[in-house]
Design a protein around this motif. Structure first.
Motif, PDB file in Angstrom:
ATOM      1  N   GLY A   1       0.804  -1.244  -0.254  1.00 47.88           N
ATOM      2  CA  GLY A   1      -0.151   0.098   0.005  1.00 47.88           C
ATOM      3  C   GLY A   1       0.951   1.256   0.101  1.00 47.88           C
ATOM      4  N   THR A   2       1.890   1.360   0.790  1.00 49.11           N
ATOM      5  CA  THR A   2       2.881   2.370   0.789  1.00 49.11           C
ATOM      6  C   THR A   2       3.277   2.540  -0.472  1.00 49.11           C
ATOM      7  N   ILE A   3       3.877   1.572  -0.982  1.00 45.99           N
ATOM      8  CA  ILE A   3       4.481   1.782  -2.246  1.00 45.99           C
ATOM      9  C   ILE A   3       3.716   2.240  -3.455  1.00 45.99           C
ATOM     10  N   ILE A   4       2.558   1.549  -3.367  1.00 42.35           N
ATOM     11  CA  ILE A   4       1.474   2.216  -4.395  1.00 42.35           C
ATOM     12  C   ILE A   4       1.023   3.540  -4.147  1.00 42.35           C
ATOM     13  N   TYR A   5       0.793   3.976  -3.117  1.00 44.04           N
ATOM     14  CA  TYR A   5       0.379   5.339  -2.660  1.00 44.04           C
ATOM     15  C   TYR A   5       1.260   6.253  -3.040  1.00 44.04           C
ATOM     16  N   SER A   6       2.745   6.000  -2.866  1.00 45.24           N
ATOM     17  CA  SER A   6       3.997   6.788  -3.104  1.00 45.24           C
ATOM     18  C   SER A   6       4.160   7.235  -4.430  1.00 45.24           C
ATOM     19  N   LEU A   7       3.430   6.187  -5.450  1.00 49.86           N
ATOM     20  CA  LEU A   7       3.582   6.254  -6.835  1.00 49.86           C
ATOM     21  C   LEU A   7       2.448   7.078  -7.387  1.00 49.86           C
ATOM     22  N   GLY A   8       1.419   7.552  -6.310  1.00 52.62           N
ATOM     23  CA  GLY A   8       0.457   8.422  -6.849  1.00 52.62           C
ATOM     24  C   GLY A   8      -0.872   8.120  -7.259  1.00 52.62           C
ATOM     25  N   CYS A   9      -0.927   6.399  -6.912  1.00 54.75           N
ATOM     26  CA  CYS A   9      -1.903   5.813  -7.139  1.00 54.75           C
ATOM     27  C   CYS A   9      -2.915   5.590  -5.801  1.00 54.75           C
ATOM     28  N   PHE A  10      -4.117   5.526  -5.755  1.00 56.40           N
ATOM     29  CA  PHE A  10      -4.812   5.340  -4.766  1.00 56.40           C
ATOM     30  C   PHE A  10      -6.008   4.307  -4.724  1.00 56.40           C
ATOM     31  N   PRO A  11      -5.555   3.098  -4.714  1.00 56.28           N
ATOM     32  CA  PRO A  11      -6.700   1.619  -4.686  1.00 56.28           C
ATOM     33  C   PRO A  11      -7.280   1.911  -3.270  1.00 56.28           C
ATOM     34  N   THR A  12      -8.507   1.274  -3.561  1.00 58.40           N
ATOM     35  CA  THR A  12      -9.016   1.192  -2.293  1.00 58.40           C
ATOM     36  C   THR A  12      -8.361  -0.098  -1.246  1.00 58.40           C
ATOM     37  N   GLN A  13      -8.853  -0.434  -0.191  1.00 52.04           N
ATOM     38  CA  GLN A  13      -8.156  -1.421   0.625  1.00 52.04           C
ATOM     39  C   GLN A  13      -8.444  -2.879   0.039  1.00 52.04           C
ATOM     40  N   ALA A  14     -10.007  -2.922  -0.535  1.00 52.84           N
ATOM     41  CA  ALA A  14     -10.189  -4.458  -1.466  1.00 52.84           C
ATOM     42  C   ALA A  14      -9.257  -4.457  -2.477  1.00 52.84           C
ATOM     43  N   ASP A  15      -8.941  -3.199  -3.314  1.00 52.88           N
ATOM     44  CA  ASP A  15      -8.222  -3.309  -4.274  1.00 52.88           C
ATOM     45  C   ASP A  15      -6.606  -3.702  -3.918  1.00 52.88           C
ATOM     46  N   LEU A  16      -6.172  -3.497  -2.889  1.00 51.49           N
ATOM     47  CA  LEU A  16      -4.698  -3.884  -2.268  1.00 51.49           C
ATOM     48  C   LEU A  16      -4.605  -5.298  -1.879  1.00 51.49           C
ATOM     49  N   HIS A  17      -5.799  -5.719  -1.388  1.00 54.47           N
ATOM     50  CA  HIS A  17      -6.129  -7.124  -0.988  1.00 54.47           C
ATOM     51  C   HIS A  17      -5.987  -8.119  -2.223  1.00 54.47           C
ATOM     52  N   ASP A  18      -6.575  -7.530  -3.561  1.00 58.26           N
ATOM     53  CA  ASP A  18      -6.613  -8.270  -4.718  1.00 58.26           C
ATOM     54  C   ASP A  18      -5.222  -8.098  -5.144  1.00 58.26           C
ATOM     55  N   ILE A  19      -4.465  -7.037  -5.225  1.00 61.63           N
ATOM     56  CA  ILE A  19      -3.154  -7.167  -5.771  1.00 61.63           C
ATOM     57  C   ILE A  19      -2.328  -7.729  -4.961  1.00 61.63           C
ATOM     58  N   ILE A  20      -2.538  -7.957  -3.850  1.00 60.96           N
ATOM     59  CA  ILE A  20      -1.389  -8.650  -2.694  1.00 60.96           C
ATOM     60  C   ILE A  20      -1.791 -10.305  -3.168  1.00 60.96           C
ATOM     61  N   ALA A  21      -3.111 -10.795  -3.270  1.00 65.18           N
ATOM     62  CA  ALA A  21      -3.293 -11.878  -3.550  1.00 65.18           C
ATOM     63  C   ALA A  21      -3.095 -12.394  -5.093  1.00 65.18           C
ATOM     64  N   GLU A  22      -2.849 -11.312  -5.915  1.00 69.79           N
ATOM     65  CA  GLU A  22      -2.380 -11.915  -7.455  1.00 69.79           C
ATOM     66  C   GLU A  22      -0.717 -12.312  -7.144  1.00 69.79           C
ATOM     67  N   VAL A  23      -0.046 -11.629  -6.434  1.00 69.84           N
ATOM     68  CA  VAL A  23       1.466 -11.557  -6.407  1.00 69.84           C
ATOM     69  C   VAL A  23       1.928 -12.456  -5.460  1.00 69.84           C
ATOM     70  N   GLU A  24       1.179 -12.650  -4.220  1.00 70.07           N
ATOM     71  CA  GLU A  24       1.869 -13.476  -3.184  1.00 70.07           C
ATOM     72  C   GLU A  24       1.251 -14.780  -3.065  1.00 70.07           C
ATOM     73  N   GLU A  25       2.481 -15.645  -3.502  1.00 71.05           N
ATOM     74  CA  GLU A  25       2.006 -17.275  -3.723  1.00 71.05           C
ATOM     75  C   GLU A  25       2.257 -17.974  -2.387  1.00 71.05           C
TER      76      GLU A  25
ATOM     77  N   PHE B   1      -5.583   3.109 -10.793  1.00 69.42           N
ATOM     78  CA  PHE B   1      -6.012   3.824  -9.744  1.00 69.42           C
ATOM     79  C   PHE B   1      -5.711   5.595 -10.011  1.00 69.42           C
ATOM     80  N   PRO B   2      -6.387   6.021 -10.603  1.00 72.69           N
ATOM     81  CA  PRO B   2      -5.995   7.473 -10.947  1.00 72.69           C
ATOM     82  C   PRO B   2      -6.186   8.455  -9.611  1.00 72.69           C
TER      83      PRO B   2
END
Length: 148
Positions: free
Chosen positions: A26-50, A74-75
């Motif tokens: 979340g910190t990394i994504i926010y620092s890139l100027g993207c603002f996903p919801t918590q649900a979006d963050l969970h989806d991203i983590i689920a996609e990459v965490e094996e 995430f504009p």
């Protein structure tokens, strides 16, 4: 998401690490100027965490982040909308929020922040002289100039 040199620099610094902690996504994504919801963050983590080891390999993380950035998934939130939101919270129109009132709103309403996230945020955002969060200053940090 925000474009530019900042993104490249951040991703290069991440590239020097062996893996990324799911807690830092979340910190990394926010620092890139993207603002996903918590649900979006969970989806991203689920996609990459094996394997749920607490460490996401870069060969999984970097392609996912590249896709997020290239697709502008995430504009950023418009400046006027952020200002309106802070003004609703600042009922006395002081131009700032005290850490306690910001913490109350952020941990009890909407997408909830943890106490640890609030402590990190307040450490970074609160004016060190009088401990207020001046939201117009914060908004200028959170928004980007569309002409850049």
């Amino acid at each position: 998401c925000e474009d530019g040199v900042h993104n490249v620099t951040l991703l290069r610094s991440i590239n020097n690490m062996a893996c990324v902690s799911p807690r830092e996504i979340g910190t990394i994504i926010y620092s890139l100027g993207c603002f996903p919801t918590q649900a979006d963050l969970h989806d991203i983590i689920a996609e990459v965490e094996e394997d749920h080891t607490g460490c996401i390999p870069l060969d999984k993380f970097l392609p996912a982040m590249t896709k997020v950035l290239l697709e502008h998934k995430f504009p950023p939130i418009p400046e006027d909308l952020l200002l309106q939101a802070f003004e609703v919270l600042d009922k006395q129109k002081k131009g700032y929020l005290e850490p306690e009132e910001l913490t109350k709103h952020m941990t009890e309403e909407g997408e909830l922040f943890t106490q640890e996230e609030m402590e990190e945020m307040l450490t970074a955002l609160a004016d060190h002289k009088n401990n207020y969060v001046y939201y117009k200053d914060l908004i200028s940090q959170l928004t980007i100039d569309p002409d850049l």
